[in-house]
Design a protein around this motif. Sequence first.
Motif, mmCIF file in Angstrom:
data_model
loop_
_atom_site.group_PDB
_atom_site.id
_atom_site.type_symbol
_atom_site.label_atom_id
_atom_site.label_comp_id
_atom_site.label_asym_id
_atom_site.label_seq_id
_atom_site.Cartn_x
_atom_site.Cartn_y
_atom_site.Cartn_z
ATOM 1 N N VAL A 11 0.850 -1.186 0.000
ATOM 2 C CA VAL A 11 0.000 0.000 0.000
ATOM 3 C C VAL A 11 0.885 1.234 0.000
ATOM 4 C CG1 VAL A 11 -1.779 1.292 1.226
ATOM 5 C CG2 VAL A 11 -1.803 -1.212 1.263
ATOM 6 N N ALA A 12 0.715 2.137 -0.936
ATOM 7 C CA ALA A 12 1.491 3.371 -0.990
ATOM 8 C C ALA A 12 1.089 4.275 0.172
ATOM 9 C CB ALA A 12 1.261 4.081 -2.324
ATOM 10 N N THR A 13 2.063 4.735 0.895
ATOM 11 C CA THR A 13 1.781 5.591 2.053
ATOM 12 C C THR A 13 1.699 7.058 1.683
ATOM 13 O OG1 THR A 13 4.126 5.829 2.578
ATOM 14 C CG2 THR A 13 2.958 3.942 3.553
ATOM 15 N N GLY A 14 2.353 7.435 0.561
ATOM 16 C CA GLY A 14 2.351 8.843 0.169
ATOM 17 C C GLY A 14 3.231 9.715 1.044
ATOM 18 N N VAL A 15 4.099 9.110 1.857
ATOM 19 C CA VAL A 15 4.967 9.860 2.754
ATOM 20 C C VAL A 15 6.161 10.404 1.971
ATOM 21 C CG1 VAL A 15 6.444 9.746 4.778
ATOM 22 C CG2 VAL A 15 4.256 8.519 4.742
ATOM 23 N N VAL A 16 6.420 11.682 2.083
ATOM 24 C CA VAL A 16 7.564 12.322 1.438
ATOM 25 C C VAL A 16 8.608 12.615 2.498
ATOM 26 C CG1 VAL A 16 8.327 14.323 0.105
ATOM 27 C CG2 VAL A 16 6.069 13.329 -0.315
ATOM 28 N N VAL A 17 9.866 12.315 2.172
ATOM 29 C CA VAL A 17 10.947 12.560 3.118
ATOM 30 C C VAL A 17 11.073 14.058 3.360
ATOM 31 C CG1 VAL A 17 13.411 12.259 3.552
ATOM 32 C CG2 VAL A 17 12.135 10.511 2.294
ATOM 33 N N ARG A 18 11.131 14.432 4.611
ATOM 34 C CA ARG A 18 11.303 15.854 4.949
ATOM 35 C C ARG A 18 12.652 16.339 4.435
ATOM 36 N NH1 ARG A 18 7.654 17.882 8.553
ATOM 37 N NH2 ARG A 18 6.265 16.343 9.544
ATOM 38 N N PRO A 19 12.764 17.620 4.077
ATOM 39 C CA PRO A 19 13.994 18.110 3.439
ATOM 40 C C PRO A 19 15.267 17.808 4.219
ATOM 41 C CG PRO A 19 12.250 19.740 3.236
ATOM 42 C CD PRO A 19 11.712 18.655 4.115
ATOM 43 N N TRP A 20 15.301 18.140 5.520
ATOM 44 C CA TRP A 20 16.542 17.921 6.259
ATOM 45 C C TRP A 20 16.766 16.445 6.560
ATOM 46 C CZ3 TRP A 20 20.578 20.744 6.388
ATOM 47 C CH2 TRP A 20 20.453 22.126 6.193
ATOM 48 N N ARG A 21 15.676 15.667 6.624
ATOM 49 C CA ARG A 21 15.839 14.219 6.756
ATOM 50 C C ARG A 21 16.499 13.639 5.510
ATOM 51 N NH1 ARG A 21 17.144 9.827 9.468
ATOM 52 N NH2 ARG A 21 15.982 7.954 8.786
ATOM 53 N N ALA A 22 16.090 14.149 4.337
ATOM 54 C CA ALA A 22 16.700 13.702 3.087
ATOM 55 C C ALA A 22 18.185 14.066 3.043
ATOM 56 C CB ALA A 22 15.968 14.330 1.905
ATOM 57 N N VAL A 23 18.510 15.273 3.487
ATOM 58 C CA VAL A 23 19.908 15.704 3.505
ATOM 59 C C VAL A 23 20.727 14.814 4.437
ATOM 60 C CG1 VAL A 23 21.442 17.578 4.211
ATOM 61 C CG2 VAL A 23 19.390 18.081 2.863
ATOM 62 N N LEU A 24 20.199 14.541 5.623
ATOM 63 C CA LEU A 24 20.932 13.739 6.600
ATOM 64 C C LEU A 24 21.106 12.295 6.136
ATOM 65 C CD1 LEU A 24 19.422 15.068 9.954
ATOM 66 C CD2 LEU A 24 21.652 15.586 8.944
ATOM 67 N N LEU A 25 20.159 11.778 5.375
ATOM 68 C CA LEU A 25 20.307 10.421 4.847
ATOM 69 C C LEU A 25 21.504 10.342 3.901
ATOM 70 C CD1 LEU A 25 16.583 9.429 4.143
ATOM 71 C CD2 LEU A 25 18.116 8.377 5.831
ATOM 72 N N ARG A 26 21.655 11.341 3.052
ATOM 73 C CA ARG A 26 22.802 11.351 2.138
ATOM 74 C C ARG A 26 24.110 11.545 2.897
ATOM 75 N NH1 ARG A 26 25.182 9.441 -2.337
ATOM 76 N NH2 ARG A 26 26.810 10.878 -3.035
ATOM 77 N N VAL A 27 24.106 12.434 3.880
ATOM 78 C CA VAL A 27 25.314 12.648 4.685
ATOM 79 C C VAL A 27 25.686 11.370 5.435
ATOM 80 C CG1 VAL A 27 26.261 13.934 6.642
ATOM 81 C CG2 VAL A 27 24.931 15.132 4.901
ATOM 82 N N GLU A 28 24.684 10.657 5.919
ATOM 83 C CA GLU A 28 24.948 9.389 6.601
ATOM 84 C C GLU A 28 25.620 8.396 5.657
ATOM 85 O OE1 GLU A 28 22.534 5.906 9.095
ATOM 86 O OE2 GLU A 28 21.443 7.386 7.915
#
Length: 274
Positions: A11-28
């Motif tokens: 089931v698609a949740t439609g959740v979009v990664v928050r901007p700073w969460r997206a940044v921190l994922l790449r930094v991680e």
Amino acid sequence: MTATLDQPVAVATGVVVRPWRAVLLRVEGQWTWYRRHWTASLLSSGLQPVLFLAAMGIGFGSQVRPGPLTGGMPYLAYVAPTILVSGLITIAVAEAGLPVLSGFKWKQDYWAVASSPVTPGQLFTAELVWITLRLVLGAVLYLVVTAVVGGWTSAGALLVAPIAILTGAACATPVMAFAATTKGDGHAFAAVNRFVVMPMTLFAGTFFPIDRLPVAVRPLAWISPLWHGNELARGVALGGLRLWPAVGHLAVLVGLLVFGLVLGRRCFRRRLVV
């Protein structure tokens, strides 16, 4: 195919990664790679300014007597703040060049990231954050080593690190934008280092006051971000920094950072959105 009662239904949740969460994922992700291979990038992780300090501040500096040109300070104290600024610019430009181009052209991991909920603009911001963290590491190492060898003369030296980091980040953003538009093999970055970074290091007040330069070439030093960083760093470390010149230097560096940030996000988006 119809799902049975024993089969889970996606089931698609439609959740979009928050901007700073997206940044921190790449930094991680960058940190995960770095902690495994940090020895391979030790020179670009902060050792380069320390070696430069040993060569110019301690080695060559032992032959320079304090005088009017150094404000009566030992040469080591005179060049310690500016060597950090120029060293972090060198690291920032190097990290913003070929490694960024590699993300598009050779490793191509930027395409994988862009196909996820992380947007190209967030990816650019994450790369800038990662480069800045590398600059922080180099600055801390340099501050400690310089303190051990007696290169700091006042507590104002603690402000040298944020000034140098700001200057390095400001120079990194337009280079990242340029990398996002580069289609070739990256030979242009060697030209950037040879004809932009190296002349800035030599003639933007790092090792001697720019009033020693011929009058005709001084404007070239004035428009370089390194000169503005050098003036701020030397002013806070040795004293004598006035308010309005400091505001002007900061305005130039912040303006370059914002300009590169806007341009870089746009260039990343143009290259990755197909």
